[in-house]
Design a protein around this motif. Structure first.
Motif, PDB file in Angstrom:
ATOM      1  N   VAL A 113      15.219  50.369  40.344  1.00 10.93           N
ATOM      2  CA  VAL A 113      14.699  49.247  39.572  1.00 10.93           C
ATOM      3  C   VAL A 113      15.522  48.145  39.088  1.00 10.93           C
ATOM      4  O   VAL A 113      15.248  47.296  38.986  1.00 10.93           O
ATOM      5  CB  VAL A 113      13.859  49.617  38.306  1.00 10.93           C
ATOM      6  N   GLY A 114      17.042  48.152  39.801  1.00 11.79           N
ATOM      7  CA  GLY A 114      18.113  47.181  39.714  1.00 11.79           C
ATOM      8  C   GLY A 114      17.676  46.910  41.071  1.00 11.79           C
ATOM      9  O   GLY A 114      19.142  45.727  41.022  1.00 11.79           O
ATOM     10  N   ALA A 115      17.874  46.771  42.038  1.00 10.63           N
ATOM     11  CA  ALA A 115      17.853  46.264  43.306  1.00 10.63           C
ATOM     12  C   ALA A 115      17.170  45.122  43.858  1.00 10.63           C
ATOM     13  O   ALA A 115      16.115  45.122  43.099  1.00 10.63           O
ATOM     14  CB  ALA A 115      17.479  47.433  44.393  1.00 10.63           C
ATOM     15  N   ASN A 116      17.421  44.488  44.819  1.00  4.33           N
ATOM     16  CA  ASN A 116      16.914  42.686  45.366  1.00  4.33           C
ATOM     17  C   ASN A 116      15.716  43.250  45.745  1.00  4.33           C
ATOM     18  O   ASN A 116      15.051  43.978  45.698  1.00  4.33           O
ATOM     19  CB  ASN A 116      18.101  42.278  45.828  1.00  4.33           C
ATOM     20  N   GLN A 117      14.939  42.106  45.621  1.00  4.02           N
ATOM     21  CA  GLN A 117      13.966  41.680  46.011  1.00  4.02           C
ATOM     22  C   GLN A 117      13.310  40.461  46.025  1.00  4.02           C
ATOM     23  O   GLN A 117      12.423  39.439  46.456  1.00  4.02           O
ATOM     24  CB  GLN A 117      12.590  41.859  44.871  1.00  4.02           C
ATOM     25  N   TYR A 118      14.335  40.062  47.376  1.00  2.00           N
ATOM     26  CA  TYR A 118      14.941  39.148  47.181  1.00  2.00           C
ATOM     27  C   TYR A 118      14.428  38.254  48.807  1.00  2.00           C
ATOM     28  O   TYR A 118      13.788  39.225  49.306  1.00  2.00           O
ATOM     29  CB  TYR A 118      16.130  38.728  47.528  1.00  2.00           C
ATOM     30  N   SER A 119      14.305  37.915  48.972  1.00  2.00           N
ATOM     31  CA  SER A 119      12.805  36.472  50.353  1.00  2.00           C
ATOM     32  C   SER A 119      13.983  35.580  51.275  1.00  2.00           C
ATOM     33  O   SER A 119      14.136  34.741  49.937  1.00  2.00           O
ATOM     34  CB  SER A 119      11.597  36.423  50.875  1.00  2.00           C
ATOM     35  N   ASP A 164      16.292  33.805  42.051  1.00  2.00           N
ATOM     36  CA  ASP A 164      15.559  33.208  40.150  1.00  2.00           C
ATOM     37  C   ASP A 164      14.769  32.539  40.563  1.00  2.00           C
ATOM     38  O   ASP A 164      14.635  32.459  38.976  1.00  2.00           O
ATOM     39  CB  ASP A 164      17.145  33.769  39.678  1.00  2.00           C
ATOM     40  N   ARG A 165      14.160  32.366  41.234  1.00  2.00           N
ATOM     41  CA  ARG A 165      13.416  30.870  41.024  1.00  2.00           C
ATOM     42  C   ARG A 165      12.251  31.786  40.291  1.00  2.00           C
ATOM     43  O   ARG A 165      11.982  30.501  40.167  1.00  2.00           O
ATOM     44  CB  ARG A 165      12.788  30.555  42.258  1.00  2.00           C
ATOM     45  N   HIS A 166      11.837  32.955  40.992  1.00  3.78           N
ATOM     46  CA  HIS A 166      10.273  33.302  39.796  1.00  3.78           C
ATOM     47  C   HIS A 166      10.749  34.612  39.407  1.00  3.78           C
ATOM     48  O   HIS A 166      11.665  35.788  39.893  1.00  3.78           O
ATOM     49  CB  HIS A 166       9.274  33.068  40.640  1.00  3.78           C
ATOM     50  N   LEU A 167       9.812  35.142  38.353  1.00  2.67           N
ATOM     51  CA  LEU A 167       9.504  37.008  38.635  1.00  2.67           C
ATOM     52  C   LEU A 167       9.614  37.353  39.599  1.00  2.67           C
ATOM     53  O   LEU A 167      10.246  38.811  39.443  1.00  2.67           O
ATOM     54  CB  LEU A 167       8.462  36.799  37.282  1.00  2.67           C
ATOM     55  N   VAL A 168       8.976  37.484  40.500  1.00  3.66           N
ATOM     56  CA  VAL A 168       8.747  38.124  41.956  1.00  3.66           C
ATOM     57  C   VAL A 168       9.611  38.536  42.075  1.00  3.66           C
ATOM     58  O   VAL A 168      10.034  40.127  42.868  1.00  3.66           O
ATOM     59  CB  VAL A 168       7.298  37.447  42.666  1.00  3.66           C
ATOM     60  N   TYR A 169      11.218  37.322  42.718  1.00  2.00           N
ATOM     61  CA  TYR A 169      12.048  38.007  43.154  1.00  2.00           C
ATOM     62  C   TYR A 169      13.510  39.203  42.433  1.00  2.00           C
ATOM     63  O   TYR A 169      14.368  39.657  42.881  1.00  2.00           O
ATOM     64  CB  TYR A 169      13.042  36.795  43.729  1.00  2.00           C
ATOM     65  N   GLN A 170      13.287  38.754  40.868  1.00  2.12           N
ATOM     66  CA  GLN A 170      13.708  39.863  39.879  1.00  2.12           C
ATOM     67  C   GLN A 170      14.356  40.860  40.782  1.00  2.12           C
ATOM     68  O   GLN A 170      12.687  41.365  40.866  1.00  2.12           O
ATOM     69  CB  GLN A 170      13.362  39.505  39.061  1.00  2.12           C
ATOM     70  N   PRO A 171      14.939  42.135  40.045  1.00  2.52           N
ATOM     71  CA  PRO A 171      14.986  43.331  40.108  1.00  2.52           C
ATOM     72  C   PRO A 171      13.775  43.887  39.489  1.00  2.52           C
ATOM     73  O   PRO A 171      13.626  43.448  38.186  1.00  2.52           O
ATOM     74  CB  PRO A 171      16.493  43.825  40.312  1.00  2.52           C
ATOM     75  N   ALA A 172      13.168  44.706  39.898  1.00  5.27           N
ATOM     76  CA  ALA A 172      12.213  45.429  38.500  1.00  5.27           C
ATOM     77  C   ALA A 172      12.966  45.363  36.999  1.00  5.27           C
ATOM     78  O   ALA A 172      11.954  45.055  36.127  1.00  5.27           O
ATOM     79  CB  ALA A 172      11.346  46.615  39.311  1.00  5.27           C
ATOM     80  N   ALA A 173      14.276  45.981  36.990  1.00  5.43           N
ATOM     81  CA  ALA A 173      14.645  46.360  35.362  1.00  5.43           C
ATOM     82  C   ALA A 173      14.723  44.664  34.312  1.00  5.43           C
ATOM     83  O   ALA A 173      14.393  44.466  33.742  1.00  5.43           O
ATOM     84  CB  ALA A 173      15.994  47.186  35.328  1.00  5.43           C
ATOM     85  N   ARG A 174      14.900  43.863  35.502  1.00  3.05           N
ATOM     86  CA  ARG A 174      15.353  42.343  35.117  1.00  3.05           C
ATOM     87  C   ARG A 174      14.036  41.836  34.801  1.00  3.05           C
ATOM     88  O   ARG A 174      13.420  41.213  33.729  1.00  3.05           O
ATOM     89  CB  ARG A 174      15.313  41.781  35.643  1.00  3.05           C
ATOM     90  N   GLY A 175      13.133  42.040  35.801  1.00  3.29           N
ATOM     91  CA  GLY A 175      11.341  41.328  35.299  1.00  3.29           C
ATOM     92  C   GLY A 175      11.099  42.273  34.337  1.00  3.29           C
ATOM     93  O   GLY A 175      10.329  41.331  33.292  1.00  3.29           O
ATOM     94  N   ALA A 176      10.576  43.318  33.587  1.00  2.00           N
ATOM     95  CA  ALA A 176      10.680  44.091  32.693  1.00  2.00           C
ATOM     96  C   ALA A 176      11.513  43.255  31.768  1.00  2.00           C
ATOM     97  O   ALA A 176      10.329  43.325  30.572  1.00  2.00           O
ATOM     98  CB  ALA A 176      10.926  45.849  32.741  1.00  2.00           C
ATOM     99  N   GLU A 177      12.196  42.917  31.056  1.00  2.00           N
ATOM    100  CA  GLU A 177      13.476  42.019  30.179  1.00  2.00           C
ATOM    101  C   GLU A 177      12.999  40.775  29.803  1.00  2.00           C
ATOM    102  O   GLU A 177      12.327  40.472  29.139  1.00  2.00           O
ATOM    103  CB  GLU A 177      14.936  42.215  30.924  1.00  2.00           C
ATOM    104  N   LEU A 178      12.433  39.929  31.361  1.00  2.00           N
ATOM    105  CA  LEU A 178      11.549  39.421  31.051  1.00  2.00           C
ATOM    106  C   LEU A 178      10.185  39.429  30.366  1.00  2.00           C
ATOM    107  O   LEU A 178       9.248  38.552  29.912  1.00  2.00           O
ATOM    108  CB  LEU A 178      11.990  38.495  32.799  1.00  2.00           C
ATOM    109  N   ILE A 179       9.340  39.871  30.755  1.00  2.00           N
ATOM    110  CA  ILE A 179       8.218  40.202  30.416  1.00  2.00           C
ATOM    111  C   ILE A 179       7.944  40.363  29.040  1.00  2.00           C
ATOM    112  O   ILE A 179       7.666  39.906  28.051  1.00  2.00           O
ATOM    113  CB  ILE A 179       7.182  41.327  30.831  1.00  2.00           C
ATOM    114  N   ARG A 180       9.183  41.684  28.371  1.00  2.00           N
ATOM    115  CA  ARG A 180       9.204  41.959  27.217  1.00  2.00           C
ATOM    116  C   ARG A 180       9.614  41.030  26.160  1.00  2.00           C
ATOM    117  O   ARG A 180       9.501  39.772  24.930  1.00  2.00           O
ATOM    118  CB  ARG A 180      10.383  42.611  26.736  1.00  2.00           C
TER     119      ARG A 180
END
Length: 547
Positions: free
Chosen positions: A71-77, A93-109
């Protein structure tokens, strides 16, 4: 004769998801599958945010994340000359989709306006996803698995479906009697063919592409922090392709090319060119494949329906193949359960096609746009110069600009993933408001009937979507009292429709719901809303249960 309420043909991700979704509602099923084991090919590389919401509702999201990328790994393109560089651009970091899943969960919260999904996406290869679903199904007493069994044929009548299956080894035949049969048996679906349902569109529109699956313990070192980027789009004079890191192992890679090896090329020379230097690797498998943009003309007849790749075949640009199938299973399962449990009406099963066929076509259109964006970014790009001159740097900057503007739609399309709506369906009660804007990239939260319930959190940290159990309708009410909603509760009880009432009093949630009352189906889609409970509650309940 063996009896089961629902017979599912096909034990891939969609068939297993359907069986698990039925079980969550207490409905037994049997899954027959030609193959004895799960796939050994990476195939898909992402479970998108809507599918992760579905798996969360089924209690499976955490298991899928544990089997996928950390969940901490990158999702970069990225766009690059090769995996060794130079890199023209890396979308981070321009969009939720590229964020690591753990960081994405924080942004969603942290999000309170409903504009983000309940779950970030999860990078995972299908060869790692299928065992999670299969293990869950094996442990479920409501699911009977018959892997290594082949559907020979079926007949349906007013009371159900009689199917004949053969054991692939012994040839022994068994008759299965079910109330419903669902074909989740892939692009060459026998169920769809038995129903004589054809695809709508031109086959082989793009011709033949080529794929190489290989393993290496060295390639990850080319990337920062030893983490391969999710996608590396390779563009340079004389070479183009896509290098995918589909899973958490850091050893599996999939290389897509727009054509098969040409004269004088070997598989190794192609992989070397993509990597940009000579590293050690093992080629697992390779071969041509034909991307499609197909949707079935119908999704079933009477008591037999289809889902997943049996209903659609998409080029993977946009990642909507299996993910569309998951939402089809999600839509279908609660309706099947309603029929098996006796409270579904005669129009309920018809609504499956009415709701999902337009979504399959919409998703196909999005995939086509994504494919066109890829072609334009790789084959209509500015001249690429790889030297150190100012002109070369300018050319690479131009490539980066074009890549980000075009290819970003493959990744940033929350509109198509969570913004889809069921319009004009027999089980959705429209209101007099105009439909809000809808876009396949940008998502606008709304409770307009047919929309997925937008998500936000209450003061205790509980998400709206988490308050919708898969076994029940939920009535969200603002400033309401028990007596006010009692007529609707009584109407639901008389029809044996499961209904839960939940009070909402936080201002930001009231704003998000848009009206005082919002009725949400088990699949988390709004089926009615209004500022007052209707005078004829029985008619409302009958409408949403397909009666």
């Amino acid at each position: 004769m063996i009896h089961t309420p629902v017979l599912i043909v096909g034990g891939g991700p969609v068939g297993l998801t359907l069986a698990l979704a039925l079980s969550r509602q207490g409905v037994r099923s049997m899954v027959v599958n030609d193959r004895k084991e799960t796939t050994t090919h990476p195939k898909l590389d992402v479970v998108n945010c809507r599918s992760m919401e579905v798996f969360r509702q089924l209690g499976l999201a955490h298991k899928i994340r544990a089997a996928g990328n950390p969940v901490g790994a990158n999702q970069y393109s990225a766009a690059a000359a090769s995996a060794s560089g130079p890199f023209y651009t890396v979308m981070t970091d321009r969009h939720l989709v590229y964020q690591p899943a753990a960081r994405g969960a924080e942004l969603i919260r942290e999000c309170s306006d409903g504009s983000l999904p309940r779950e970030p996406m999860q990078r995972i290869a299908q060869m790692n996803l299928e065992p999670v679903l299969l293990d869950e199904a094996r442990a479920d007493p409501n699911i009977e698995l018959r892997f290594g069994s082949h559907l020979y044929g079926f007949e349906q009548d007013d009371g159900g479906v009689t199917a004949l299956i053969h054991d692939v080894d012994s040839g022994d035949a068994s008759q299965i009697r079910s109330l419903y049969l669902i074909g989740c048996d892939g692009p060459n679906s026998r169920v769809r063919n038995f129903l004589n349902i054809d695809y709508d569109a031109t086959r082989d529109l793009l011709g033949e592409l080529f794929i190489i699956h290989f393993r290496s313990t060295e390639i990850h070192r080319l990337y920062p922090n030893d983490e391969p980027y999710w996608h590396t789009w390779i563009m340079r004079p004389g070479f183009s392709g896509l290098l995918v890191s589909p899973d958490a192992s850091r050893t599996d890679y999939v290389l897509h090319r727009p054509f098969a090896p040409r004269k004088g090329e070997t598989l190794e020379s192609i992989v070397d060119a993509a990597i940009g230097q000579k590293l050690s690797y093992e080629i697992v498998q390779s071969g041509p494949w034909r991307p499609q943009f197909l949707v079935a003309r119908s999704f079933g007849r009477k008591r037999v329906f289809i889902a997943g790749d049996a209903t659609h075949q998409y080029m993977p640009t946009g990642g909507l193949g299996m993910n569309t199938g998951v939402t089809e299973a999600h839509n279908l399962a609660w309706k099947l359960a309603a029929m098996v449990n006796g409270w579904g009406g005669p129009l309920l099963m018809q609504s499956y096609e009415a709701e999902r066929l337009p979504i399959a076509r919409r998703n196909r259109d999005h995939v086509k746009k994504c494919a066109a964006a890829v072609v334009e970014s790789q084959f209509d790009a500015p001249d690429i110069q790889l030297g150190a001159s100012a002109l070369a740097q300018a050319s690479r900057a131009a490539i980066a600009t074009q890549f980000e503007s075009k290819v970003s739609r493959l990744y940033e399309a929350l509109g198509v993933e969570i913004g889809y709506r069921y319009r004009n369906a027999s089980t959705i009660v429209p209101d007099s408001s105009s439909e809000p804007p809808s876009d396949d990239v940008r998502y606008e939260p709304t409770t307009w009937p047919g929309s997925r319930l937008p998500n936000a959190f209450d003061r205790e940290g509980t998400a709206l979507l988490d308050r919708v159990p898969y076994r029940s309708f939920v009535l969200f009410g603002s400033d309401a009292h028990v007596g006010e909603i009692e007529p609707l509760s009584q109407a639901a009880a008389l029809a044996n429709v499961p209904l839960t009432w939940l009070s909402v009093d936080e201002p930001h949630l009231r704003t998000l719901l848009e009206t005082r009352f919002v009725l949400v189906r088990p699949d988390q889609h709004v089926c009615w809303r209004g500022d007052a409970i209707p005078a004829d509650c029985a008619a409302l309940i009958d409408r949403v249960r397909g009666a």
